[in-house]
Design a protein around this motif. Structure first.
Motif, short mmCIF file in Angstrom:
data_model
loop_
_atom_site.label_atom_id
_atom_site.label_comp_id
_atom_site.label_asym_id
_atom_site.label_seq_id
_atom_site.Cartn_x
_atom_site.Cartn_y
_atom_site.Cartn_z
N LEU A 69 0.83 -1.20 0.00
CA LEU A 69 0.00 0.00 0.00
C LEU A 69 0.86 1.25 0.00
O LEU A 69 0.52 2.25 -0.64
CB LEU A 69 -0.92 0.00 1.22
N PHE A 70 1.98 1.23 0.71
CA PHE A 70 2.87 2.39 0.72
C PHE A 70 3.42 2.67 -0.67
O PHE A 70 3.56 3.82 -1.09
CB PHE A 70 4.02 2.15 1.70
N LEU A 267 -8.23 0.65 3.35
CA LEU A 267 -7.34 1.34 2.42
C LEU A 267 -7.28 0.64 1.07
O LEU A 267 -7.27 1.29 0.02
CB LEU A 267 -5.94 1.43 3.02
N LYS A 268 -7.25 -0.69 1.08
CA LYS A 268 -7.18 -1.42 -0.18
C LYS A 268 -8.48 -1.26 -0.98
O LYS A 268 -8.46 -1.06 -2.20
CB LYS A 268 -6.91 -2.90 0.09
N LEU A 269 -9.62 -1.33 -0.29
CA LEU A 269 -10.90 -1.14 -0.98
C LEU A 269 -11.02 0.27 -1.54
O LEU A 269 -11.53 0.47 -2.65
CB LEU A 269 -12.05 -1.44 -0.02
N THR A 274 -10.98 3.88 -6.20
CA THR A 274 -10.39 5.01 -6.92
C THR A 274 -9.93 4.59 -8.31
O THR A 274 -10.17 5.30 -9.30
CB THR A 274 -9.21 5.58 -6.12
N ASP A 275 -9.29 3.43 -8.40
CA ASP A 275 -8.86 2.93 -9.72
C ASP A 275 -10.06 2.69 -10.63
O ASP A 275 -10.00 2.98 -11.84
CB ASP A 275 -8.07 1.63 -9.56
N ILE A 359 -14.69 8.41 3.95
CA ILE A 359 -13.78 7.31 4.27
C ILE A 359 -12.45 7.84 4.79
O ILE A 359 -11.87 7.31 5.74
CB ILE A 359 -13.57 6.41 3.04
N LEU A 360 -11.96 8.92 4.18
CA LEU A 360 -10.68 9.47 4.60
C LEU A 360 -10.75 10.03 6.01
O LEU A 360 -9.75 10.01 6.74
CB LEU A 360 -10.24 10.57 3.62
#
Length: 542
Positions: A69-70, A267-269, A274-275, A359-360
């Motif tokens: 993720l980083f 974070l992954k979801l 976003t993609d 979410i953020l």
């Protein structure tokens, strides 16, 4: 004949009976957080384990996902790098503050000791000679160790002594990534080793086991994996051999977890969402028009939409005739009778930004960061922005103090021992008593300043704190602009003396230098006879 005896219990006695049930007794927390009967809780499967089963067994996968993720999520990179920048920045700088009262020093002796420490420390810390790999200076090692701790959960710092050319001090700092500390599988007894950390019967950490290579390194089959046991403390001196940087969450925990561990799934979801939105917007921007006509496309004024006049549509299409390639703004004719239906494009999605913002906010709360700090968006009032900064700096100061205590100060003490042993710093009696050692090596570590939203108000507040003895000039100088009060005072003293020599007072401008040649004025025409020297723009004479 046997007679059965019937015993009747009173309602009070029945109430005192304890009923053991896997579904709880329906009282207290059994009706709330511990309920397994409510529809909202019946599918919640949980299990209780110790730190080893809950944390250590899952660390390898958490580290992998945290680093992934980083490397691939902009919000994770922004969060971790932002914390590194605000907490460490250009480095936590050494401010030696020996206990001169306990050591029986006067101010002149104390200043001489501080000057010696600062001079010698800069020879080691401000060069790459302090790094075992010879890559970073000490302040860059601080940032690297802190970022690695956030990303992987922990990091190790070994302090070997290497004699190298042109190096004044032998002490080196060797940072080791968390994956290389693990339990050996070479047949040795590992009953007292958890995730590479060896403990004694009392649970005290005694040693660490490091492998000679990272488990994810390339060419694993070429190198045999071997482990080295490093004692935490020296057997003769009792000094630190290994520094283990991690934040414990539970008793008995021996390894740290990545800071984003609780929110990895969210974070992954969010990253996938976003993609998906970006891809949908790109596809929408490349919308292609298909025309179905009963006429021959060759007779259409638009042509057939394929190829160019020179090639007459006879170009070879990569992939063969069955491949369909949509182009930006392309117009393609179809065979008569063929029709296509398209969904109404709804991109950009108007609900995307509000949803991501919500979410953020949850992600920011989990990281102990205000939403404004995480997203770098200060669109509120001065009071709200200042409140967000103050809330963030509570966490920044806490982690800065942690890094100073677990990394900077222990390494500084080891360096101080070598400096005294080599005779480069005079510290009589330092090895005679631990109290004397602590008095000599006492130090503060100051990082980058918080920054000023309203400099006038915040400087006035700093002055007020000093006037009422709520703070010191040294601390305020460090926190306002990262400067040194001692250096500031010495420089200001020089500036005052210099102004006296020039005959000017505080706040007055320096006298202008004499002009090289006297220029003509409007009242004194030049030799060329130019009598009209009015200013062209204002018409005002000098």
């Amino acid at each position: 004949m046997t007679v059965a005896k019937i015993v009747r219990r009173s309602p009070t006695a029945n109430a005192n009976l304890r009923v053991s049930s896997p579904f709880g007794n329906g009282k207290g927390y059994g009706r709330h957080g511990a309920s397994t009967r409510k529809a909202s809780m019946v599918t919640w499967q949980s299990a209780g384990g110790d730190a080893n089963s809950d944390i250590h067994a899952n660390l390898p996968k958490m580290r992998e996902r945290s680093r992934d993720l980083f490397m691939g999520s902009d919000i994770v990179a922004a969060a971790l790098k932002g914390m590194r920048t605000n907490i460490v920045g250009t480095g936590l700088k050494l401010n030696p503050s020996p206990n001169i009262e306990f050591l029986g020093m006067d101010q002149k002796q104390a200043k001489s000791l501080r000057d010696s420490i600062n001079r010698e420390w800069s020879l080691w810390a401000e060069t790459t000679k302090c790094d075992a790999a010879g890559v970073n200076d000490f302040y860059e090692l601080e940032a690297l160790a802190f970022l690695s701790t956030l990303m992987s959960g922990d990091v190790f710092a070994l302090m070997p002594s290497y004699k190298r050319p042109w190096s004044t001090y032998d002490l080196k700092v060797n940072l080791v990534e968390s994956d290389r500390c693990d339990t050996p599988d070479d047949g040795r007894d590992v009953t007292n080793i958890e995730s590479g950390v060896e403990v004694d019967a009392d649970g005290m950490v005694t040693a660490y086991h490091f492998s000679n290579r990272h488990p994810g390194a390339d060419g694993l089959s070429l190198a045999k994996k071997e482990w080295v046991r490093v004692e935490k403390y020296g057997s003769k001196t009792g000094r630190n051999n290994v520094l283990h940087l991690f934040e414990a969450e539970r008793p008995g925990q021996r390894r740290g977890v990545p800071i984003i561990a609780p929110i990895i799934e969210s974070l992954k979801l969010l990253d996938r969402y976003t993609d998906a939105e970006i891809n949908a917007a790109v596809i929408t921007s490349m919308f292609t028009v298909f025309v179905t006509s009963e006429n021959d496309p060759e007779n259409s004024p638009l042509g057939n939409g394929m190829g160019s006049p020179e090639t007459d549509g006879e170009e070879d299409i990569p992939g063969g005739e069955d491949m369909i390639k949509m182009g930006q703004g392309a117009v393609n004719y179809m065979e008569p009778g063929e029709k296509l239906e398209f969904a109404n494009p709804t991109r950009p999605n108007p609900n995307y930004e509000p949803f991501v913002r919500a979410i953020l906010k949850q992600i920011a709360a989990a990281l102990e960061l205000p939403y404004e700090i995480l997203t770098k968006q200060f669109t509120s009032s001065y009071s709200a922005s200042r409140g967000a900064l103050l809330e963030a700096w509570k966490m920044y100061r806490m982690r800065r103090a942690w890094l100073s205590k677990t990394f900077c100060q222990p390494i500084y003490q080891e360096w101080f021992v070598e400096a005294v042993s080599k005779g480069r710093i005079q510290a009589p009696g330092i090895f005679d008593d631990p109290a004397i050692f602590a008095a000599y090596t006492k130090a503060d570590w100051h990082g980058p300043s918080q920054g000023l939203l309203d400099p006038t108000k915040e400087v006035d507040a700093a002055v007020t704190r000093m006037q009422h003895n709520l703070s010191t000039a040294t601390r305020e100088s460090a926190e306002i602009n990262g400067g040194s009060w001692e250096d500031n005072v010495e420089q200001r003293a020089y500036e005052h003396e210099r102004m006296k020599e020039l005959g000017i007072s505080e706040g007055a401008a320096a006298p202008a230098a004499a002009p090289a040649a006297v220029q003509a004025t409007p009242s004194e025409p030049s030799e060329e006879g130019d009598e009209d020297n009015d200013d062209e723009e204002g018409g005002e004479q000098n």
